[in-house]
Design a protein around this motif. Sequence first.
Motif, PDB file in Angstrom:
ATOM      1  N   VAL A  34       0.926  -1.261  -0.101  1.00  0.00           N
ATOM      2  CA  VAL A  34       0.087  -0.154  -0.533  1.00  0.00           C
ATOM      3  C   VAL A  34       0.894   1.258   0.288  1.00  0.00           C
ATOM      4  CG1 VAL A  34      -1.673   1.453   1.153  1.00  0.00           C
ATOM      5  CG2 VAL A  34      -1.646  -1.217   1.061  1.00  0.00           C
ATOM      6  N   THR A  35       0.184   2.363  -0.626  1.00  0.00           N
ATOM      7  CA  THR A  35       0.748   3.023  -1.084  1.00  0.00           C
ATOM      8  C   THR A  35       0.181   4.829  -0.534  1.00  0.00           C
ATOM      9  OG1 THR A  35       2.745   2.550  -2.779  1.00  0.00           O
ATOM     10  CG2 THR A  35       2.336   4.935  -2.394  1.00  0.00           C
ATOM     11  N   ILE A  36       0.962   5.503   0.234  1.00  0.00           N
ATOM     12  CA  ILE A  36       0.024   6.995   0.578  1.00  0.00           C
ATOM     13  C   ILE A  36       0.431   7.637  -0.574  1.00  0.00           C
ATOM     14  CG2 ILE A  36      -0.053   8.882   2.160  1.00  0.00           C
ATOM     15  CD1 ILE A  36       1.284   6.706   4.460  1.00  0.00           C
ATOM     16  N   PRO A  37      -0.646   8.329  -1.068  1.00  0.00           N
ATOM     17  CA  PRO A  37      -0.336   9.056  -2.383  1.00  0.00           C
ATOM     18  C   PRO A  37       0.087  10.923  -2.165  1.00  0.00           C
ATOM     19  CG  PRO A  37      -2.813   7.950  -2.793  1.00  0.00           C
ATOM     20  CD  PRO A  37      -2.251   7.873  -0.975  1.00  0.00           C
ATOM     21  N   MET A  38       0.846  10.876  -2.588  1.00  0.00           N
ATOM     22  CA  MET A  38       1.515  12.721  -2.408  1.00  0.00           C
ATOM     23  C   MET A  38       1.642  13.641  -2.511  1.00  0.00           C
ATOM     24  SD  MET A  38       4.243  11.569   0.748  1.00  0.00           S
ATOM     25  CE  MET A  38       5.561  10.924  -0.147  1.00  0.00           C
ATOM     26  N   PRO A  39       0.055  14.375  -3.387  1.00  0.00           N
ATOM     27  CA  PRO A  39       0.549  15.045  -4.766  1.00  0.00           C
ATOM     28  C   PRO A  39       2.074  16.074  -4.383  1.00  0.00           C
ATOM     29  CG  PRO A  39      -1.803  15.622  -3.237  1.00  0.00           C
ATOM     30  CD  PRO A  39      -0.751  14.322  -2.964  1.00  0.00           C
ATOM     31  N   GLY A  40       2.589  15.969  -3.544  1.00  0.00           N
ATOM     32  CA  GLY A  40       3.820  16.899  -3.763  1.00  0.00           C
ATOM     33  C   GLY A  40       4.975  16.069  -3.171  1.00  0.00           C
ATOM     34  N   SER A  41       4.989  15.167  -4.140  1.00  0.00           N
ATOM     35  CA  SER A  41       6.088  14.124  -3.850  1.00  0.00           C
ATOM     36  C   SER A  41       7.634  14.298  -4.919  1.00  0.00           C
ATOM     37  CB  SER A  41       5.629  12.926  -4.034  1.00  0.00           C
ATOM     38  OG  SER A  41       4.512  12.479  -5.463  1.00  0.00           O
ATOM     39  N   ALA A  42       8.498  14.345  -3.784  1.00  0.00           N
ATOM     40  CA  ALA A  42       9.772  14.161  -5.274  1.00  0.00           C
ATOM     41  C   ALA A  42       9.559  13.503  -6.588  1.00  0.00           C
ATOM     42  CB  ALA A  42      11.158  13.610  -4.450  1.00  0.00           C
ATOM     43  N   ASN A  43      10.148  13.628  -7.386  1.00  0.00           N
ATOM     44  CA  ASN A  43       9.805  12.744  -8.875  1.00  0.00           C
ATOM     45  C   ASN A  43      11.624  11.330  -8.554  1.00  0.00           C
ATOM     46  OD1 ASN A  43      12.864  13.230  -9.131  1.00  0.00           O
ATOM     47  ND2 ASN A  43      11.884  14.980 -10.517  1.00  0.00           N
ATOM     48  N   ALA A  44      11.647  10.450  -9.573  1.00  0.00           N
ATOM     49  CA  ALA A  44      11.912   9.703  -9.838  1.00  0.00           C
ATOM     50  C   ALA A  44      13.704   9.490  -8.594  1.00  0.00           C
ATOM     51  CB  ALA A  44      11.815   8.618 -10.607  1.00  0.00           C
ATOM     52  N   GLU A  45      14.139  10.539  -9.528  1.00  0.00           N
ATOM     53  CA  GLU A  45      15.275  11.293  -8.842  1.00  0.00           C
ATOM     54  C   GLU A  45      15.889  11.667  -7.296  1.00  0.00           C
ATOM     55  OE1 GLU A  45      14.633  12.545 -11.795  1.00  0.00           O
ATOM     56  OE2 GLU A  45      15.099  10.282 -12.949  1.00  0.00           O
ATOM     57  N   GLY A  46      14.045  11.221  -6.972  1.00  0.00           N
ATOM     58  CA  GLY A  46      13.964  12.587  -5.486  1.00  0.00           C
ATOM     59  C   GLY A  46      14.326  13.605  -5.519  1.00  0.00           C
ATOM     60  N   GLN A  47      14.037  14.270  -6.514  1.00  0.00           N
ATOM     61  CA  GLN A  47      13.986  16.144  -6.511  1.00  0.00           C
ATOM     62  C   GLN A  47      12.871  16.625  -6.701  1.00  0.00           C
ATOM     63  OE1 GLN A  47      16.933  17.549  -5.965  1.00  0.00           O
ATOM     64  NE2 GLN A  47      17.439  15.325  -6.135  1.00  0.00           N
ATOM     65  N   GLY A  48      12.428  17.630  -6.727  1.00  0.00           N
ATOM     66  CA  GLY A  48      11.199  18.612  -6.590  1.00  0.00           C
ATOM     67  C   GLY A  48      10.347  18.025  -5.615  1.00  0.00           C
ATOM     68  N   GLY A  49      10.731  17.694  -4.722  1.00  0.00           N
ATOM     69  CA  GLY A  49       8.829  17.463  -3.246  1.00  0.00           C
ATOM     70  C   GLY A  49       9.766  16.522  -2.381  1.00  0.00           C
ATOM     71  N   VAL A  50       8.357  16.037  -1.967  1.00  0.00           N
ATOM     72  CA  VAL A  50       8.828  15.718  -0.349  1.00  0.00           C
ATOM     73  C   VAL A  50       9.277  14.038  -0.957  1.00  0.00           C
ATOM     74  CG1 VAL A  50       7.680  14.048   1.363  1.00  0.00           C
ATOM     75  CG2 VAL A  50       7.157  16.459   0.722  1.00  0.00           C
ATOM     76  N   ARG A  51      10.135  13.151  -0.648  1.00  0.00           N
ATOM     77  CA  ARG A  51      10.582  12.078  -0.752  1.00  0.00           C
ATOM     78  C   ARG A  51       9.976  10.535  -0.065  1.00  0.00           C
ATOM     79  NH1 ARG A  51      14.920  15.220  -0.424  1.00  0.00           N
ATOM     80  NH2 ARG A  51      15.633  14.189   1.738  1.00  0.00           N
ATOM     81  N   SER A  52       9.550  11.366   1.204  1.00  0.00           N
ATOM     82  CA  SER A  52       8.561   9.965   2.461  1.00  0.00           C
ATOM     83  C   SER A  52       8.267  10.448   3.221  1.00  0.00           C
ATOM     84  CB  SER A  52       9.574   8.879   2.800  1.00  0.00           C
ATOM     85  OG  SER A  52      10.571   9.833   3.628  1.00  0.00           O
ATOM     86  N   LEU A  53       7.309  10.666   3.984  1.00  0.00           N
ATOM     87  CA  LEU A  53       6.566  10.888   5.432  1.00  0.00           C
ATOM     88  C   LEU A  53       7.284  10.137   6.205  1.00  0.00           C
ATOM     89  CD1 LEU A  53       2.676  10.484   4.263  1.00  0.00           C
ATOM     90  CD2 LEU A  53       3.819  12.257   4.528  1.00  0.00           C
TER      91      LEU A  53
END
Length: 166
Positions: free
Chosen positions: A127-146
């Motif tokens: 299960v994954t918590i959707p995060m509209p402000g998540s980082a891209n696949a390289e871990g940039q531009g947003g939140v990597r995890s809660l």
Amino acid sequence: MNQTLAAAALRVALFEPRIPPNTGNVARTCAAFRTPLSLIEPLGFSLDDRQLKRAGLDYWPHVDVTVHRNFDQLNLQLPEQRRLIGCSRYGGLSLQEFQFEEGDVLLFGREDTGLPDPIRSRCDAIVTIPMPGSANAEGQGGVRSLNLSVACALVLYTAGVRLSLW
């Protein structure tokens, strides 16, 4: 000797937690929702750790906590009628779409590495918590995890609501 854990509507399991305050906060959440907590060794701290106790405040007597020497021991001690639901920031079914069942064990990974692939592969679902402000696949531009304790509270609360436990 391995004894079977008591059946529970839901159970939270932390795979090799590293940060005492996170585990203390998860324990407090488990106490609030009367949900058993399983800790899978090795732990990144001692259960006597001051920060762990401080984060859990005076709620530790209200937490049904079990420590397992490894993932295999947890698996052996779980009731047969259960599903192991891995909680991960990637590669899972969306939390809002997932159908929880009574007896589910909500498994969360280490704060630094998450759930390793060999453990993920033994889960019945991810299960994954959707995060509209998540980082891209390289871990940039947003939140990597809660934060682990935040993610645990969100998933546990959502599962309990869906199952009409609270």
